[in-house]
Design a protein around this motif. Structure first.
Motif, PDB file in Angstrom:
ATOM      1  N   VAL A 141      74.795  17.878  48.830  1.00 34.71           N
ATOM      2  CA  VAL A 141      75.289  17.355  50.108  1.00 34.71           C
ATOM      3  C   VAL A 141      74.201  17.429  51.166  1.00 34.71           C
ATOM      4  N   LEU A 182      78.184  20.979  57.740  1.00 29.30           N
ATOM      5  CA  LEU A 182      78.317  21.371  56.335  1.00 29.30           C
ATOM      6  C   LEU A 182      78.742  22.830  56.265  1.00 29.30           C
ATOM      7  N   ARG A 200      89.238  14.421  49.514  1.00 22.78           N
ATOM      8  CA  ARG A 200      89.022  15.711  48.849  1.00 22.78           C
ATOM      9  C   ARG A 200      89.002  15.494  47.344  1.00 22.78           C
ATOM     10  N   LEU A 244      79.268  11.447  46.339  1.00 21.28           N
ATOM     11  CA  LEU A 244      78.966  11.962  47.676  1.00 21.28           C
ATOM     12  C   LEU A 244      78.440  10.861  48.583  1.00 21.28           C
ATOM     13  N   ILE A 260      81.820  18.340  56.042  1.00 21.22           N
ATOM     14  CA  ILE A 260      81.878  18.457  54.580  1.00 21.22           C
ATOM     15  C   ILE A 260      82.105  19.928  54.256  1.00 21.22           C
ATOM     16  N   ILE A 282      80.438  10.017  52.027  1.00 19.09           N
ATOM     17  CA  ILE A 282      79.760  10.310  53.307  1.00 19.09           C
ATOM     18  C   ILE A 282      79.438   9.016  54.039  1.00 19.09           C
ATOM     19  N   VAL A 311      85.390  19.579  47.180  1.00 17.76           N
ATOM     20  CA  VAL A 311      84.578  19.030  48.275  1.00 17.76           C
ATOM     21  C   VAL A 311      85.486  18.165  49.134  1.00 17.76           C
ATOM     22  N   THR A 312      85.499  18.458  50.442  1.00 13.37           N
ATOM     23  CA  THR A 312      86.316  17.705  51.391  1.00 13.37           C
ATOM     24  C   THR A 312      85.410  17.040  52.415  1.00 13.37           C
ATOM     25  N   VAL A 313      85.525  15.729  52.560  1.00 12.49           N
ATOM     26  CA  VAL A 313      84.742  14.962  53.544  1.00 12.49           C
ATOM     27  C   VAL A 313      85.733  14.387  54.556  1.00 12.49           C
TER      28      VAL A 313
END
Length: 378
Positions: free
Chosen positions: A230, A249, A365, A269, A286, A273, A304-306
């Motif tokens: 990331v 982050l 997520r 990713l 993130i 993103i 992973v949560t964006v």
């Protein structure tokens, strides 16, 4: 299960007891459990089986079909309007015929169905003792065909623009090279280079979709440092002019060692993103955390949560986000990215969801199992 009625009893010959399973169905199989329509006629051409799927597809009740001649209970025409049973003559035709291959036929009212038939004989070249007909609704196949046609049309449209640009600039440079300054030449070549990259990405997306749809997407697992992965994407955006303050982050420690395909995780990713940067607003956050594994038999996974602080995704659109051609805005794109993201995550044995972020924007997520090789547990 007996599906016969008193009106059909006299039409059944020996071996045609409706309690018997249809050919190929095996003992104990209820014909009404079959996903396709099943119609069976005896040696006299009268219907002795008419399962629930056949009722649904033909809009005819089994009670109305049982005991009737096959051509009356199941009136079919080919696409040229010819009566199918008269055309094929299953009981009086060639004695070496064993089946009719699948083809599109029409029910009364013009509804199209896929039909295949098998002619059962007690001995080779003997008389037909049963005609077994399978019916399948064409709607699912038509949806698939429409989806493929839409994919081809979308990709062709997206390819046309960069290829037109490439052709135009190269033709101009070849014809009038001496008239341009070095700066003009550089600008045109940079445009050609960027458009060639766009074509390459589109072709890669098309190949990914083909592999996902056919179940042939290969995952080459290696140890992946998700925080570092990331971080590289954030640094690339900052180098391209985005403010470093736009990204937050957060990495929870300790994280389990994750085994995944680093190139495909980078693809996931990059897409998530980029969506947050292009279509969202405010800070792109993130979060990387340890969580329960989505795979049965494993205790830990990586999540992973964006999320962003933009307008988010309308509630009515959330169930379509991971389908082909969904676009969150009118700002370009093929609408294939999130479909590919979902395919990659699921190929790893993971899950992905979409929802509303605490700040009001979109929140994606995805959770991956650690997928550690067996030798690490020894």
């Amino acid at each position: 299960m007996s599906v016969g009625t008193s009106s059909a009893a006299g039409a059944r010959g020996a071996g045609d007891d409706p309690a018997d399973p249809p050919p190929g169905a095996g003992p104990g199989i209820d014909p009404d459990d079959l996903p396709d329509g099943l119609v069976v006629a005896d040696e006299h051409g009268r219907v002795v089986r008419f399962n629930a799927a056949a009722e649904r597809i033909t809009a005819t009740r089994a009670a109305d079909a049982l005991g009737r001649p096959l051509e009356k209970a199941l009136p079919l025409e080919d696409l040229d309007g010819r009566r199918w049973w008269q055309l094929t003559d299953p009981y009086g035709g060639l004695a070496v015929r064993g089946r009719q291959p699948e083809r599109n036929l029409l029910l009364p009212g013009g509804r199209e169905v896929l039909v295949t038939a098998r002619y059962v004989r007690e001995r080779p070249t003997g008389p037909v003792s049963r005609v077994v007909v399978s019916l399948r609704d064409t709607e699912a196949r038509r949806r698939t065909e429409r989806s493929h046609a839409e994919l081809i049309a979308t990709v062709a449209h997206e390819l046309r623009s960069p290829l037109t640009s490439v052709k135009g600039f190269t033709a101009t440079l070849l014809a009038k090279w001496e008239r341009f300054t070095d700066d003009q030449k550089r600008l045109m070549l940079e445009t050609v280079d960027a458009d060639a990259d766009r074509v390459t990405r589109l072709i890669a997306e098309l190949l990914d979709i083909s592999r996902i749809d056919s179940g042939r997407l290969e995952v080459r697992r290696q140890p992946v440092d998700m925080g570092a992965a990331v971080g590289r994407h954030i640094q690339a955006y900052v180098a391209a002019g985005q403010s470093a303050d736009r990204f937050l982050l957060r990495v929870e420690q300790p994280l389990p060692m994750l085994w995944a395909d680093p190139d495909k995780i980078d693809q996931v990713l990059s897409n998530l993103i980029e969506n947050a940067v292009r279509h969202g607003e405010g800070t792109v956050t993130i979060d990387i955390t340890a969580t329960a594994s989505p795979r049965e038999g494993e205790e830990t996974g990586t999540s992973v949560t964006v999320s962003d602080e933009g307008p988010g995704i309308p509630e009515e659109s959330m169930n379509r986000v991971f389908t082909r051609f969904w676009r969150g805005s009118k700002r370009g794109g093929t609408g294939l990215g999130l479909y590919i993201v979902k395919g990659i995550v699921e190929a790893h044995g993971g899950t992905i969801t979409v929802g509303r972020a605490p700040g009001g924007g979109a929140e994606f997520r995805f959770t991956l199992p650690v997928a550690a090789p067996a030798y690490l547990d020894r």
